[in-house]
Design an enzyme around this catalytic site. Structure first.
Site, PDB file in Angstrom:
ATOM      1  N   ASN A   9       0.861  -1.185   0.000  1.00  0.00           N
ATOM      2  CA  ASN A   9       0.000   0.000   0.000  1.00  0.00           C
ATOM      3  C   ASN A   9       0.898   1.236   0.000  1.00  0.00           C
ATOM      4  O   ASN A   9       1.494   1.564   1.023  1.00  0.00           O
ATOM      5  CB  ASN A   9      -0.900  -0.042   1.245  1.00  0.00           C
ATOM      6  CG  ASN A   9      -1.711   1.227   1.417  1.00  0.00           C
ATOM      7  OD1 ASN A   9      -1.821   2.035   0.499  1.00  0.00           O
ATOM      8  ND2 ASN A   9      -2.279   1.404   2.609  1.00  0.00           N
ATOM      9  N   LYS A  11       0.089   4.287  -0.286  1.00  0.00           N
ATOM     10  CA  LYS A  11      -0.588   5.453   0.317  1.00  0.00           C
ATOM     11  C   LYS A  11      -0.408   6.704  -0.562  1.00  0.00           C
ATOM     12  O   LYS A  11      -0.310   6.595  -1.771  1.00  0.00           O
ATOM     13  CB  LYS A  11      -0.079   5.681   1.737  1.00  0.00           C
ATOM     14  CG  LYS A  11      -0.105   4.402   2.581  1.00  0.00           C
ATOM     15  CD  LYS A  11       0.078   4.678   4.040  1.00  0.00           C
ATOM     16  CE  LYS A  11       0.243   3.368   4.789  1.00  0.00           C
ATOM     17  NZ  LYS A  11       0.152   3.515   6.210  1.00  0.00           N
ATOM     18  N   HIS A  95      -9.402   0.797   5.494  1.00  0.00           N
ATOM     19  CA  HIS A  95      -8.071   1.056   6.064  1.00  0.00           C
ATOM     20  C   HIS A  95      -8.219   2.010   7.249  1.00  0.00           C
ATOM     21  O   HIS A  95      -9.045   2.940   7.213  1.00  0.00           O
ATOM     22  CB  HIS A  95      -7.153   1.665   5.000  1.00  0.00           C
ATOM     23  CG  HIS A  95      -5.724   1.690   5.443  1.00  0.00           C
ATOM     24  ND1 HIS A  95      -5.249   2.652   6.298  1.00  0.00           N
ATOM     25  CD2 HIS A  95      -4.697   0.861   5.199  1.00  0.00           C
ATOM     26  CE1 HIS A  95      -3.968   2.409   6.540  1.00  0.00           C
ATOM     27  NE2 HIS A  95      -3.602   1.331   5.885  1.00  0.00           N
ATOM     28  N   GLU A  97      -6.622   4.447   8.247  1.00  0.00           N
ATOM     29  CA  GLU A  97      -6.478   5.883   7.976  1.00  0.00           C
ATOM     30  C   GLU A  97      -7.785   6.461   7.423  1.00  0.00           C
ATOM     31  O   GLU A  97      -8.110   7.621   7.666  1.00  0.00           O
ATOM     32  CB  GLU A  97      -5.291   6.117   7.014  1.00  0.00           C
ATOM     33  CG  GLU A  97      -3.971   5.907   7.749  1.00  0.00           C
ATOM     34  CD  GLU A  97      -2.840   5.360   6.902  1.00  0.00           C
ATOM     35  OE1 GLU A  97      -2.906   5.413   5.671  1.00  0.00           O
ATOM     36  OE2 GLU A  97      -1.871   4.842   7.518  1.00  0.00           O
ATOM     37  N   GLU A 169      -5.131  -5.309  10.735  1.00  0.00           N
ATOM     38  CA  GLU A 169      -4.114  -4.282  10.919  1.00  0.00           C
ATOM     39  C   GLU A 169      -4.368  -3.547  12.236  1.00  0.00           C
ATOM     40  O   GLU A 169      -5.188  -2.600  12.272  1.00  0.00           O
ATOM     41  CB  GLU A 169      -4.164  -3.273   9.769  1.00  0.00           C
ATOM     42  CG  GLU A 169      -3.891  -3.881   8.407  1.00  0.00           C
ATOM     43  CD  GLU A 169      -3.343  -2.847   7.431  1.00  0.00           C
ATOM     44  OE1 GLU A 169      -2.240  -3.060   6.929  1.00  0.00           O
ATOM     45  OE2 GLU A 169      -3.997  -1.821   7.222  1.00  0.00           O
ATOM     46  N   GLY A 175       2.539   2.049  10.802  1.00  0.00           N
ATOM     47  CA  GLY A 175       3.459   3.170  10.636  1.00  0.00           C
ATOM     48  C   GLY A 175       4.156   3.586  11.912  1.00  0.00           C
ATOM     49  O   GLY A 175       4.751   4.662  11.975  1.00  0.00           O
ATOM     50  N   SER A 215       3.636  -2.325  10.268  1.00  0.00           N
ATOM     51  CA  SER A 215       5.096  -2.277  10.386  1.00  0.00           C
ATOM     52  C   SER A 215       5.781  -3.580   9.974  1.00  0.00           C
ATOM     53  O   SER A 215       6.758  -4.003  10.606  1.00  0.00           O
ATOM     54  CB  SER A 215       5.500  -1.867  11.810  1.00  0.00           C
ATOM     55  OG  SER A 215       5.021  -0.562  12.093  1.00  0.00           O
ATOM     56  N   GLY A 236       2.872  -1.262   4.299  1.00  0.00           N
ATOM     57  CA  GLY A 236       2.844   0.155   3.991  1.00  0.00           C
ATOM     58  C   GLY A 236       4.248   0.670   3.692  1.00  0.00           C
ATOM     59  O   GLY A 236       4.787   0.483   2.610  1.00  0.00           O
ATOM     60  N   GLY A 237       4.868   1.279   4.684  1.00  0.00           N
ATOM     61  CA  GLY A 237       6.167   1.939   4.519  1.00  0.00           C
ATOM     62  C   GLY A 237       7.204   1.096   3.794  1.00  0.00           C
ATOM     63  O   GLY A 237       7.887   1.590   2.878  1.00  0.00           O
TER      64      GLY A 237
HETATM   65  C1  PEP Z   1      -0.724  -0.002   6.078  1.00  0.00           C
HETATM   66  O1  PEP Z   1      -0.851   1.187   5.888  1.00  0.00           O
HETATM   67  O2  PEP Z   1      -1.574  -0.794   5.627  1.00  0.00           O
HETATM   68  C2  PEP Z   1       0.430  -0.448   6.834  1.00  0.00           C
HETATM   69  C3  PEP Z   1       0.418  -1.668   7.292  1.00  0.00           C
HETATM   70  O3  PEP Z   1       1.438   0.458   7.030  1.00  0.00           O
HETATM   71  P1  PEP Z   1       2.898   0.160   7.665  1.00  0.00           P
HETATM   72  O4  PEP Z   1       3.394  -1.130   7.051  1.00  0.00           O
HETATM   73  O5  PEP Z   1       3.731   1.310   7.296  1.00  0.00           O
HETATM   74  O6  PEP Z   1       2.704  -0.006   9.133  1.00  0.00           O
END
Ligand code: PEP
Length: 264
Positions: A9, A11, A95, A97, A169, A175, A215, A236-237
């Site tokens: 993802n 973002k 999600h 966010e 999640e 994040g 993460s 994500g990151g």
């Molecule tokens: C996400 O946004 O779905 C996510 C899991 O982010 P991160 O891996 O950065 O925690």
């Protein structure tokens, strides 16, 4: 046997050129014969550029958002049919966010889930508890409520066609650098599968993939994927760097082989 799904993802990151470059790098570095399914989820405006780079590769395309309506006067929105037309296979719904920053509610997420499924696409339905909810022993109540509300009216046929993927999640892990331990994640994944069994029957529940997200990086991916109810990762990151994402896919390849051997 459930096939791992590793999805990145991106973002609201990367320019169009950067998105295309990352997609090109992933396409070039994806291990051949990888049994895990992979997907990238760029910003809506870069879907076309990314699609061009991953055409003729096993990497699939995902979208970060969708409108709940089919068409009409919804300025700024994008329908599931529009996403399908440009080659999108997966759509993220729920999600954290979007739940907690944008303010999307369970009834709205249910409409979005059904819009995705009605168009023949696959929803990645994200669920997860906040830190204070975990600390207050509310995790299972929150997740159970999110699952029931988001999947209301989703027919068993959609499950049979593998149009439903769940992503667990924990909000406190997104994040933040904090990851649920494999044991903490497995506990919630097993709960989710049991709840899916109540909704669709235990056999159907066994076919639904449940990803973990929060993460994830190449250093912890393998350990998470050894858990029996973790069927992939939503990243994500770490998905913004080709070597990290490919490392995670490689961890899935190893864990997938181990799982196949264990099942026989
Ligand atoms: C996400 O946004 O779905 C996510 C899991 O982010 P991160 O891996 O950065 O925690």
């Amino acid at each position: 046997m459930r096939k791992f799904l590793i999805a990145g993802n991106w973002k609201m990151n990367l320019t169009g050129a950067e998105s295309a470059r990352l997609a090109r790098e992933l396409a070039a570095q994806l291990p051949s014969g990888c049994p895990a399914e992979t997907a990238v989820i760029p910003a809506l405006v870069h879907l076309q550029a990314v699609r061009r780079e991953i055409a003729d590769t096993p990497i699939k395309l995902g979208a970060q958002n969708v409108c709940w309506e089919k068409k009409g006067a919804f300025t700024g929105e994008v329908s599931a049919a529009m996403l399908k037309e440009i080659g999108v296979a997966f759509v993220l719904v729920g999600h954290s966010e979007r739940r907690h920053i944008i303010g999307e509610t369970d009834p709205l997420l249910n409409k979005k889930t059904r819009a995705v499924i009605d168009e023949g696409l696959t929803v990645i339905l994200c669920v997860g508890e906040r830190l204070e909810e975990r600390q207050g022993n509310q995790t299972m109540a929150v997740i159970g409520r999110q699952i029931n509300a988001s999947l209301a009216g989703v027919a068993p046929q959609a499950v049979a066609k593998e149009q439903v993927v769940i992503a667990y999640e924990p909000v406190w892990a997104i994040g933040t650098g904090l990851t649920a331990t494999p044991r903490q994640a497995q506990e919630v994944h097993a709960f989710i599968r049991a709840r899916l069994g109540e909704l669709y029957g235990p056999e159907a529940a066994e076919t639904i993939r449940i990803q973990y997200g929060g993460s994830v990086k190449k250093a912890n991916a393998g350990e998470l994927l050894t858990q029996p109810d973790i069927d992939g990762l939503l990243v994500g990151g770490a998905s913004l760097a080709a070597d990290e994402f490919i490392g995670i896919v490689q961890a899935a390849r190893t864990a997938g082989t181990d799982r196949a051997v264990a099942i026989g």
